[in-house]
Enzyme design. Structure first.
Site, PDB file in Angstrom:
ATOM      1  N   ARG A   1       0.856  -1.192   0.000  1.00  0.00           N
ATOM      2  CA  ARG A   1       0.000   0.000   0.000  1.00  0.00           C
ATOM      3  C   ARG A   1       0.886   1.233   0.000  1.00  0.00           C
ATOM      4  NH1 ARG A   1      -5.179  -0.391   2.328  1.00  0.00           N
ATOM      5  NH2 ARG A   1      -5.298   1.820   1.862  1.00  0.00           N
TER       6      ARG A   1
ATOM      7  N   GLU B   1      -2.684   8.172  -5.366  1.00  0.00           N
ATOM      8  CA  GLU B   1      -2.860   7.479  -6.648  1.00  0.00           C
ATOM      9  C   GLU B   1      -3.979   8.138  -7.450  1.00  0.00           C
ATOM     10  OE1 GLU B   1      -3.254   3.294  -5.864  1.00  0.00           O
ATOM     11  OE2 GLU B   1      -1.245   3.172  -5.051  1.00  0.00           O
TER      12      GLU B   1
ATOM     13  N   HIS C   1      -0.293   0.351  -9.948  1.00  0.00           N
ATOM     14  CA  HIS C   1      -1.136  -0.417  -9.015  1.00  0.00           C
ATOM     15  C   HIS C   1      -1.892  -1.547  -9.742  1.00  0.00           C
ATOM     16  CE1 HIS C   1      -3.295  -0.185  -4.897  1.00  0.00           C
ATOM     17  NE2 HIS C   1      -3.208  -1.446  -5.320  1.00  0.00           N
TER      18      HIS C   1
END
Ligand code: NAD
Length: 531
Positions: free
Chosen positions: A233, A262, A283
């Site tokens: 994360r 993000e 991601h």
């Protein structure tokens, strides 16, 4: 028939499973919007979502019969878990479904980093042939430091062993045996790992403890030329400290799939991303077809099992430990619930405190869910709203009932026994329960008296002076009133002292019969319960 609402796209494999379930009806209403969701949610027993549909407090308020909210995926940011808990709705996600995808991406990042794959790939595509520029390092013989040895961390560890790496891990929350089983050296401090590892990969959740867990100080402790992989994360590694570590040549390279923000924005992160020693992906840890299929199948299976009461996997607001075998626990849950209900029906005054003691291996390992079952038993007889395993602790807390648990490994007379002491403003009562043949609940202790009573159906609990003729008098009176006795269990502290009787009866006694019983001379107290 269970009715399930699907509000987002879920894979075809999941829908096929729903169609195959004879006791399920489902409807797909894609991204219904807040207003529409409020209108329709009341018709469903379960809802399955992705991130596109917020399940807010008003939704749970409007959801009269809703029991389960399933999230196809991991993140639960769109679900108000507190509101779900207050309304007794189980919230579940599917964290395992993308474990392999995330594990394999970590390996891909590690190899890409060590062998300069992205740059080599781009260079050849530009028409260059500069082999010397892409000298790499091998994994074999290197020490890998895994921070967080959970689902993904442990799988990364075993795969790296196949490459001939030595693997050490830091995870203060797992048992040593779990690391031993996969031949990973578990170290007791993060510092030890930071000092020894050639490559470090992080696989913890983002918590208050892990936020900025890797900063300037930690990087300072690392080996010169360390390589870092971050695919868990954003927010665990301090991106400014990473950039400084690269500039100081302390860090030889970083591979990243996750970012503090993000999509990543800002000058600092752009500087980091543009470095040659940094390999990045947007991601995509969970992005495999297999993971997406598994997410859909898992969420549907979990929701159906929970609705049927068969299993409660990955429920984030249920106090069952991970991987608990609900089927073997179920008879104890039933026992605990019956004990709670019995306590509530017997106790006089307002309950202040519930003390639960677990004696024996099977029960002490499941203290939390069994306490919840006990609270459910205590509260169900008195609360009009549905009390369930999710909201029982919350309701107890709201009512000012203090709950304490103790555990003891060995029981004296029974291999496993649960003791429950309830303290009210007027009295303190103790009930002990055990399982007969591992499945039949029995009440084995009532205050100071050892008994062996079946907590099922209506029963009379008498307390009387232990003198001859009591059984005859009570038996005759019940016979005259056409109340059949199914089972009669007696316990006494000493001959001629006080005795207690637990009498299972086939039909409940009327208030008039209870009065007549109370009027019998050796009888001190009569209570009727129904379990
Ligand atoms: P998990 O819960 O199985 O494992 C997490 C481990 O971290 C546990 O063993 C826990 O004890 C340990 N841990 C917790 N706090 C710690 C601390 N302070 N120090 C050291 N260890 C600590 O989780 P998982 O399924 O293995 O997932 C790991 C991470 O990967 C999560 O953050 C998850 O969100 C992330 N993830 C990312 C992607 C992606 O797309 N990149 C995909 C799936 C999962």
């Amino acid at each position: 028939m269970f009715r399930i609402l699907i509000t987002d796209n879920i894979g075809h494999a999941g829908l096929t499973l729903l169609e195959a379930a004879a006791d399920v009806q489902y409807e797909v209403v894609k991204l219904p919007g807040a207003e529409k969701l409020l209108q329709i949610i009341g018709d469903y027993d379960a809802v399955i979502t992705r991130s596109g549909t917020p399940l807010t407090a008003p939704v749970f308020e409007a959801a009269g019969r809703l029991r389960v909210a399933g999230r196809a995926g991991v993140g639960l940011d769109n679900i108000d878990i507190d509101a779900a808990t207050r309304h007794g709705v189980l919230v579940m996600n599917t964290p395992e479904a993308n474990t392999l995808a995330a594990t394999e991406l970590t390996l891909a990042l590690m190899l890409a980093l060590c062998r300069n794959l992205p740059r080599a790939n781009a260079s050849l595509k530009k028409g260059e042939w500069t082999r010397g520029k892409f000298m790499g390092v091998q994994l074999h013989g290197k020490t890998l430091g895994v921070i967080g040895l959970g689902r993904i961390g442990s799988r990364v560890a075993t795969r790296c062993q196949a490459f001939g790496m030595k693997v050490m891990a830091y995870d203060p929350y797992i048992a040593e045996e779990a690391a031993e089983r996969i031949h990973v050296r578990l170290v007791s401090s993060l510092e030890e790992l930071l000092r020894e590892a050639d490559l470090i990969t992080v696989h913890t959740p983002l918590t208050d403890e892990t936020r900025w867990m890797i900063g300037a100080k930690e990087i300072g402790l690392m080996k010169e030329g360390v390589r870092l992989i971050t695919s868990a994360r954003g927010g665990i590694m301090d991106e400014k400290a990473l950039l400084d570590g690269l500039s100081a040549k302390k860090i030889a390279g970083i591979a990243m799939d996750v970012y503090g923000k993000e999509p990543p924005k800002g000058e600092l992160i752009q500087q980091l991303l543009s470095r040659d020693e940094v390999v990045v992906t947007p991601h995509i840890g969970a992005n495999t077809w297999e993971a997406q299929r598994d997410v859909a199948v898992q969420v549907v299976q979990q929701v159906i099992e929970a609705l049927r009461g068969e299993n409660f996997r990955n429920v984030v607001n249920l106090p069952f430990p991970e991987g608990v075998d609900y089927r073997s626990l179920a008879p104890y849950m039933e026992l605990a619930e019956k004990m709670g209900s019995l306590q509530m029906q017997m106790i006089r005054g307002r309950i202040n405190r519930v003390e639960v003691e677990f004696r024996g291996e099977d029960v002490e390992a499941h203290g939390k869910p069994l306490t919840v079952a006990l609270l459910k038993g205590i509260l169900s007889p008195i609360l009009s709203e549905d009390v369930n395993y999710v909201n029982a602790p919350h309701l107890a807390d709201q009512r000012g009932i203090h709950v304490a648990q103790t555990r003891h490994p060995a029981a004296e007379d029974y291999s496993n026994v649960i003791l429950c002491r309830v303290v009210s403003t007027k009295e303190t009562r103790l009930i002990g329960g055990a399982l007969f043949l591992h499945k039949i609940p029995r009440i084995v202790l009532l205050d100071d008296y050892r008994i062996d009573a079946l907590p099922s159906g209506p029963a009379l609990i008498l307390s009387n002076r232990d003198i001859p003729g009591v059984i005859g008098k009570v038996g005759t009176l019940l016979g005259e009133k056409k109340i059949n006795i199914a089972e009669w269990q007696m316990g006494r502290n000493e001959p001629g002292g006080m005795a207690v009787s637990y009498i299972n009866i086939d039909t409940p006694a009327s208030e008039a019969v209870l009065q007549e019983l109370r009027a019998l001379s050796p009888i001190v107290d009569v209570r009727q319960v129904k379990l």
